[in-house]
Scaffold this motif. Structure first.
Motif, PDB file in Angstrom:
ATOM      1  N   GLY A  64       8.680  -2.504  13.269  1.00  0.00           N
ATOM      2  CA  GLY A  64       7.324  -2.014  13.460  1.00  0.00           C
ATOM      3  C   GLY A  64       6.986  -0.934  12.456  1.00  0.00           C
ATOM      4  O   GLY A  64       5.949  -0.963  11.795  1.00  0.00           O
ATOM      5  N   LEU A 117       5.458  10.191   1.888  1.00  0.00           N
ATOM      6  CA  LEU A 117       5.001   8.915   1.360  1.00  0.00           C
ATOM      7  C   LEU A 117       4.865   7.920   2.500  1.00  0.00           C
ATOM      8  O   LEU A 117       5.807   7.711   3.265  1.00  0.00           O
ATOM      9  N   CYS A 118       3.680   7.308   2.627  1.00  0.00           N
ATOM     10  CA  CYS A 118       3.438   6.281   3.659  1.00  0.00           C
ATOM     11  C   CYS A 118       3.084   4.965   2.975  1.00  0.00           C
ATOM     12  O   CYS A 118       2.294   4.950   2.032  1.00  0.00           O
ATOM     13  N   GLU A 119       3.654   3.880   3.461  1.00  0.00           N
ATOM     14  CA  GLU A 119       3.440   2.579   2.832  1.00  0.00           C
ATOM     15  C   GLU A 119       3.166   1.522   3.888  1.00  0.00           C
ATOM     16  O   GLU A 119       3.502   1.693   5.055  1.00  0.00           O
ATOM     17  N   MET A 120       2.577   0.416   3.436  1.00  0.00           N
ATOM     18  CA  MET A 120       2.451  -0.750   4.311  1.00  0.00           C
ATOM     19  C   MET A 120       2.946  -1.977   3.552  1.00  0.00           C
ATOM     20  O   MET A 120       2.557  -2.204   2.414  1.00  0.00           O
ATOM     21  N   HIS A 121       3.846  -2.722   4.202  1.00  0.00           N
ATOM     22  CA  HIS A 121       4.440  -3.914   3.598  1.00  0.00           C
ATOM     23  C   HIS A 121       4.155  -5.130   4.466  1.00  0.00           C
ATOM     24  O   HIS A 121       3.915  -5.005   5.661  1.00  0.00           O
ATOM     25  N   VAL A 162       0.638   5.597  -0.099  1.00  0.00           N
ATOM     26  CA  VAL A 162      -0.197   6.796  -0.118  1.00  0.00           C
ATOM     27  C   VAL A 162       0.692   8.020   0.120  1.00  0.00           C
ATOM     28  O   VAL A 162       1.459   8.046   1.084  1.00  0.00           O
ATOM     29  N   GLU A 163       0.607   9.021  -0.734  1.00  0.00           N
ATOM     30  CA  GLU A 163       1.288  10.290  -0.468  1.00  0.00           C
ATOM     31  C   GLU A 163       0.295  11.149   0.314  1.00  0.00           C
ATOM     32  O   GLU A 163      -0.635  11.719  -0.251  1.00  0.00           O
ATOM     33  N   PHE A 206       4.263  -4.111   8.375  1.00  0.00           N
ATOM     34  CA  PHE A 206       4.869  -2.917   8.968  1.00  0.00           C
ATOM     35  C   PHE A 206       4.712  -1.745   8.017  1.00  0.00           C
ATOM     36  O   PHE A 206       4.510  -1.921   6.816  1.00  0.00           O
ATOM     37  N   THR A 207       4.791  -0.551   8.584  1.00  0.00           N
ATOM     38  CA  THR A 207       4.647   0.654   7.779  1.00  0.00           C
ATOM     39  C   THR A 207       6.027   1.207   7.433  1.00  0.00           C
ATOM     40  O   THR A 207       7.022   0.913   8.096  1.00  0.00           O
ATOM     41  N   VAL A 208       6.048   1.998   6.382  1.00  0.00           N
ATOM     42  CA  VAL A 208       7.277   2.662   5.942  1.00  0.00           C
ATOM     43  C   VAL A 208       6.902   4.098   5.610  1.00  0.00           C
ATOM     44  O   VAL A 208       5.825   4.342   5.054  1.00  0.00           O
ATOM     45  N   GLN A 209       7.764   5.039   5.986  1.00  0.00           N
ATOM     46  CA  GLN A 209       7.547   6.396   5.506  1.00  0.00           C
ATOM     47  C   GLN A 209       8.842   6.962   4.950  1.00  0.00           C
ATOM     48  O   GLN A 209       9.932   6.641   5.423  1.00  0.00           O
ATOM     49  N   VAL A 219       9.242   1.758   9.576  1.00  0.00           N
ATOM     50  CA  VAL A 219      10.549   2.050   8.989  1.00  0.00           C
ATOM     51  C   VAL A 219      10.566   3.496   8.487  1.00  0.00           C
ATOM     52  O   VAL A 219       9.591   3.960   7.880  1.00  0.00           O
ATOM     53  N   LEU A 237       0.865  -1.176   0.000  1.00  0.00           N
ATOM     54  CA  LEU A 237       0.000   0.000   0.000  1.00  0.00           C
ATOM     55  C   LEU A 237       0.899   1.222   0.000  1.00  0.00           C
ATOM     56  O   LEU A 237       1.892   1.252   0.721  1.00  0.00           O
TER      57      LEU A 237
END
Lengths: 435, 435
Positions: B343, A113-117, A106-107, A387-390, B345, A104
């Motif tokens: 959790g 930028l936020c992501e989910m992996h 989303v800007e 987990f999320t990534v930004q 990144v 996922l």
């Protein structure tokens, strides 16, 4: 089964009718399991062998099933059963493969930028009950999502002797690590590891009250293992209208009742006539079952509720929150939106619970005992974690900075503010350098 | 912070370096919490008032915050903070709205339809810590997904007096039920209900060791409530290459360290020089913090690991499994696929942890203490549960019947077989009638 007229009951009586029997591990089970876990932690394989001799009456030489023994087991299985298991595997695989997490992105604002992996859980432990009736279907329900998720290590445990159909179902799912150990000692071995059995991250699967209590205890222990979900007796609730086939309903109720004396079985219908017909059909069908004794005990606690209409039937079902919900009505799909709490739903006259138990493609590991209010059907999700990534650009950080510093100030967390301003100062100096 | 050269350590020493401090509720906390829960269960509101007087030194008249008090709190807040909270709300909402479950539908074989549907958890309880630094950001992290999921009842509890920024953040998320009660007694009230506080299905949010232990206990109690995830001290691990900015890294470490004396802070870098620069920057920045005392204690347990290269740095991070992972390297995205356990990144020089704590859009409720191996970042998922649906046509059942009956026979479950054959016989009679 007992028949009640819903409108004739007080609210308190209605609540009483839907109440499940009290369920809690006895102090004696709790203490026994604690002792077994401690022993496995300190004595390792020696404890597994001693406890298998004590509880399973089996003298284990090798705890792990050899490749040769696996091959022999698979070869010994009738071709017809192999075909059935392969076809069930294919359907379960097809439905669970569709659950794969799509990354996922989303800007949320310019340059932010936020992501989910998603990642597979590395090592999973699959508990398969043994005993008189081995459950290869449960191997598929746990093994298929573990295979699709890509779990690095899939460890199956089951009490000795392990039936060939369990070994074959495991091989379909790419499981080559099978340990001949069951009960609380198997759960302890998976949670903490022994010389032979590797420690896993999460433990899945059904079991008796010792296994259930062991899963609960290791899930609470530091350095233990996560578990799939809390356990309880299996349940079915059937909603039926006056045109439903009483024989079909009776057969569905009995397929639940034969699981164990503590199985919960409920019918909800606006038709008093149907309720009586179901009772008659139950008596007829029960006589022919090999597990009639077990089913009869379960039916002693079961109940037919005669309600006003289908709206009330769905409301009663939601109040109960059944593991399995069968809807045998005209156009059953019309009620789907109103269904709030269920583990798995079976729509229409041609969808008995047993198709979901084995081969439709859905998972048969489901929350029971009202846990459907907060827990989900077992799915690929349970074999992964997310987990999320930004990632911010310099401009993105500059744009977000006023929001972060204002909230950091309100929360009195200076260093949270500084982590932003130490960066924006660098940006300002850089931009300012040209002016 | 202490600096270690990874290659100079034995495997056992390496493991030791990454070991977290032992964490378990003391027997005294466990017993105190059990006592509080029992008291709230039996005495209800009276217990909440007595315990608030004892622990929070507040004599409560009304446990629920009145509409008037909520309005006053919102009015009293500075416009700038309101704007910041609204903008954070917008980003968090945007990222969590993208997580909405799309119903899944797969025809696994002809006439066999399998689906997965999602429903909001009906009643959720959101615990917001109080004390010297109120946390409106946590209100957003719990309130936004509850709002998007469509939870029927969103109940917020927080120790009195409740700060206006908490009330305002709650109002942004459509929360109008706020109770002025904190600690283990608030968790007990949410799990079992009192005259004022409604029972909820699931409890979310951080808290001190009493709150954590209360959540654990009610999650294990029959008739209690589910919880979001196990809790532990907050953590950050920073991976940095030799070109990274030591001031940025020091600021990030301190923003973690100021959370509490038990915060865990780790830097992993192939650059010995950078490790020293970070240490110097820490000393400089620490002096200026209002919470320097807390941060200093956390830094006492923190560690800089000098490793061989970036591949090893990522491997060390995976071994530790940090709650927050900051990657300050050239082209940080190249390492994303190798990251297994984290959790949340934070990629690149312009992405400090505090953006994720407040406003990038990701959730700041994350698994700590190594639970990242099996648990996920809090997400919309946690405010919903999913169930499966299957619907077979008559032909679909006929096609699936041989698979189901073969497996039912193998498992010795007659009634499972009968539930299929009672139907296929009807179909055969129907079809046979014309031949």
């Amino acid at each position: 089964m007992k028949k009640v007229l819903w409108s004739a009951l007080t609210p308190a009586e209605q609540q009483q009718v839907l109440l499940r029997p009290a369920m809690a591990a006895s102090d004696s089970i709790t203490a026994t399991v604690t002792g077994i876990i401690d022993r496995v932690k300190t004595e390792g394989d020696a404890a597994l062998k001693a406890l298998s001799a004590q509880f399973d009456k089996v003298e284990l030489v090798d705890i792990r099933l050899s490749d040769e023994a696996m091959k022999q087991a698979c070869d010994s299985l009738p071709a017809s059963l192999k075909t059935a298991l392969r076809e069930a595997y294919r359907n379960i695989r097809s439905f669970h493969a569709a659950q794969v997490h799509r990354p996922l992105s989303v800007e949320t604002q310019p340059g932010v930028l936020c992501e989910m992996h998603s990642r597979a859980i590395e090592a999973v432990g699959l508990y398969i009950p043994g005993g008189s009736a081995p459950l290869p279907s449960t191997v598929l329900m746990l093994g298929v999502p573990a295979e699709i998720a890509g779990c690095g290590r899939k460890v199956l445990v089951s009490p000795p002797p392990i039936a060939p159909e369990i070994v074959y179902a495991a091989s379909l799912c790419g499981i080559d690590e099978i340990y001949q150990v069951g009960g609380a000692q198997a759960v302890a071995a998976l949670a903490f590891g022994t010389e032979s059995v590797p420690k896993v991250d999460k433990i899945y699967g059904p079991g008796n009250s010792f296994v259930t209590e062991a899963k609960r205890q290791v899930s609470q222990a530091i350095g233990g293992a996560a578990i799939d979900m809390p356990a309880g007796p299996s349940e079915v609730l059937v909603i039926a209208d006056e045109r439903a086939n009483a024989d079909f309903i009776a057969a569905d109720l009995l397929s639940q009742a034969e699981h164990g004396p503590d199985s919960q079985v409920v019918v909800v219908t606006p038709s008093d006539k149907l309720a009586d017909e179901v009772n008659e059909a139950l008596a007829r069908q029960l006589a022919e079952l090999s597990r009639a004794g077990i089913a009869e005990q379960a039916l002693d606690n079961s109940i037919a509720i005669v309600c006003a209409d289908m709206t009330e039937a769905v409301a009663i079902s939601n109040e109960y929150g059944p593991e399995h919900l069968i809807v045998q009505t005209e156009n059953p799909r019309q009620y789907l939106n109103a269904i709030q709490h269920a583990g798995s739903v079976f729509l229409g006259d041609w969808t008995p619970e047993s198709v979901g138990d084995y081969a439709s493609g859905t998972n048969h590991v489901l929350p029971t005992y009202g846990y459907v209010r907060t827990y989900s059907s077992l799915s690929l999700n349970d074999f992964c974690k997310r987990f999320t990534v930004q990632e911010l650009t310099a401009d993105g950080l500059a744009g977000l900075a006023p929001i972060v510093t204002a909230i950091a100030d309100a929360e009195g967390l200076d260093a949270h503010r500084n982590a932003v301003t130490v960066r924006t100062q660098v940006l300002e100096n850089k931009n300012g350098g040209g002016s």
